[in-house]
Design a protein around this motif. Sequence first.
Motif, PDB file in Angstrom:
ATOM      1  N   GLY A 227     -18.892 -77.768  50.522  1.00 40.48           N
ATOM      2  CA  GLY A 227     -18.982 -77.162  49.193  1.00 40.48           C
ATOM      3  C   GLY A 227     -17.605 -76.887  48.623  1.00 40.48           C
ATOM      4  O   GLY A 227     -17.364 -77.109  47.427  1.00 40.48           O
ATOM      5  N   GLN A 228     -16.686 -76.413  49.467  1.00 41.61           N
ATOM      6  CA  GLN A 228     -15.326 -76.156  49.001  1.00 41.61           C
ATOM      7  C   GLN A 228     -14.591 -77.459  48.716  1.00 41.61           C
ATOM      8  O   GLN A 228     -13.853 -77.565  47.730  1.00 41.61           O
ATOM      9  N   TYR A 229     -14.804 -78.454  49.572  1.00 41.61           N
ATOM     10  CA  TYR A 229     -14.171 -79.753  49.324  1.00 41.61           C
ATOM     11  C   TYR A 229     -14.661 -80.348  48.003  1.00 41.61           C
ATOM     12  O   TYR A 229     -13.876 -80.903  47.228  1.00 41.61           O
TER      13      TYR A 229
ATOM     14  N   ALA B 296     -15.783 -78.712  45.424  1.00 40.54           N
ATOM     15  CA  ALA B 296     -15.176 -77.934  44.338  1.00 40.54           C
ATOM     16  C   ALA B 296     -13.736 -78.387  44.097  1.00 40.54           C
ATOM     17  O   ALA B 296     -13.283 -78.503  42.954  1.00 40.54           O
ATOM     18  N   ASN B 297     -13.004 -78.679  45.187  1.00 37.53           N
ATOM     19  CA  ASN B 297     -11.623 -79.159  45.057  1.00 37.53           C
ATOM     20  C   ASN B 297     -11.574 -80.545  44.411  1.00 37.53           C
ATOM     21  O   ASN B 297     -10.662 -80.842  43.626  1.00 37.53           O
TER      22      ASN B 297
ATOM     23  N   LYS C 271     -13.704 -81.737  42.251  1.00 42.14           N
ATOM     24  CA  LYS C 271     -13.973 -81.556  40.821  1.00 42.14           C
ATOM     25  C   LYS C 271     -12.773 -80.945  40.107  1.00 42.14           C
ATOM     26  O   LYS C 271     -12.440 -81.329  38.979  1.00 42.14           O
ATOM     27  N   LEU C 272     -12.098 -79.997  40.764  1.00 39.24           N
ATOM     28  CA  LEU C 272     -10.893 -79.403  40.172  1.00 39.24           C
ATOM     29  C   LEU C 272      -9.798 -80.456  40.048  1.00 39.24           C
ATOM     30  O   LEU C 272      -9.141 -80.560  39.001  1.00 39.24           O
TER      31      LEU C 272
ATOM     32  N   ARG D 266      -6.203 -74.015  35.641  1.00 52.13           N
ATOM     33  CA  ARG D 266      -6.058 -72.781  36.415  1.00 52.13           C
ATOM     34  C   ARG D 266      -5.110 -71.797  35.752  1.00 52.13           C
ATOM     35  O   ARG D 266      -4.895 -70.695  36.254  1.00 52.13           O
TER      36      ARG D 266
ATOM     37  N   GLN E 266     -16.245 -87.823  46.066  1.00 56.41           N
ATOM     38  CA  GLN E 266     -17.352 -87.000  45.583  1.00 56.41           C
ATOM     39  C   GLN E 266     -18.686 -87.584  46.040  1.00 56.41           C
ATOM     40  O   GLN E 266     -19.568 -86.847  46.500  1.00 56.41           O
TER      41      GLN E 266
ATOM     42  N   GLU F 134     -21.285 -85.683  48.604  1.00 56.23           N
ATOM     43  CA  GLU F 134     -22.653 -85.408  48.151  1.00 56.23           C
ATOM     44  C   GLU F 134     -23.681 -86.082  49.060  1.00 56.23           C
ATOM     45  O   GLU F 134     -24.723 -85.495  49.377  1.00 56.23           O
TER      46      GLU F 134
END
Length: 313
Positions: A64-66, A68-69, A71-72, A135, A257, A261
């Motif tokens: 989940g954190q990966y 999010a990274n 997508k960021l 950010r 991604q 997923e």
Amino acid sequence: MTVSIKSGTAHFFQRSTQQLTGLQAKADRLNTEIATGVRVTAPSVDPVASSRAAMLERLAADDGQYLANVKLASSLLDQSDAALSTMEINVQRARELAIRGASETLTPVDRRAIATELRAIVDDIYATANLSDARGAPLFGGAADGPAYTRAADGTISYAGAGEPAPLPIGDSSSIAAADSGQRLFGAIDTDANGDPRDMFKVLGDLVAVLENDALPEADRRTAMTDGLDGLGAITDRLAGARASIGARGARLQVEQGRIEDLAAERTSEAKALTGADLQQSIAELQQTMLILQAAQASFTKVSQLSLFDYIR
């Protein structure tokens, strides 16, 4: 004899109570399975499945954190690409103006008009180079927190950033550079006729200075304008290369991604298979347990009512 009977009666009651309690606990667990669809409600139900499911949950949190990274990083790269695209348009316009400004038929007034438009282009590029990212950090400031570029009282623009931004982790052993420093993108574009290094703003600033200097000998003006056009060509090449790099990293992020997923879906499916309840089986087992429980309760009630138990009490 009486002691032996009492001891046997106590053992019967203890064993029957344990049996009834166990059956009731099993019925309660099966009811919970049917209501929630979850078979492993506690580690004691299935230690192996529970341990594996806990590991999958930890891995899912990491994924989940990966994700999010990823997508960021994609957002930051998109923002950088948009900024560089704006700069390319401005540099192209600056090149058109420089070609016109190199004409020997221009009057000082004509050259100053071109210089004025070039200054506006420099202002626009300066503002773009000082954009903040999603950010709130400087988009091209590297690892620094302040503005990427500063402008002195004489109009000289200098890089104020430092280092390179930290890469974002997108996997257990992989990371990606989601941004680039202004020094990497716009610094050391080329060298002038004297061999001195120039960054993007020095190239543009030198062009403005040449066009505004009416006293400059024509031969020196031609050399300076040629220098300026060469510098603009180098800037164009640098920007194109930077955008190509961003495109390659963006393509890699799309692949990452999809991988994350797909892996998340596989882990969710495995966790469900490990801890999820088979409703048909649970219902059948509950029905069987309830029949046994009812029979045990009836048997216990009937036996406990025998005259011998009444006599002993």
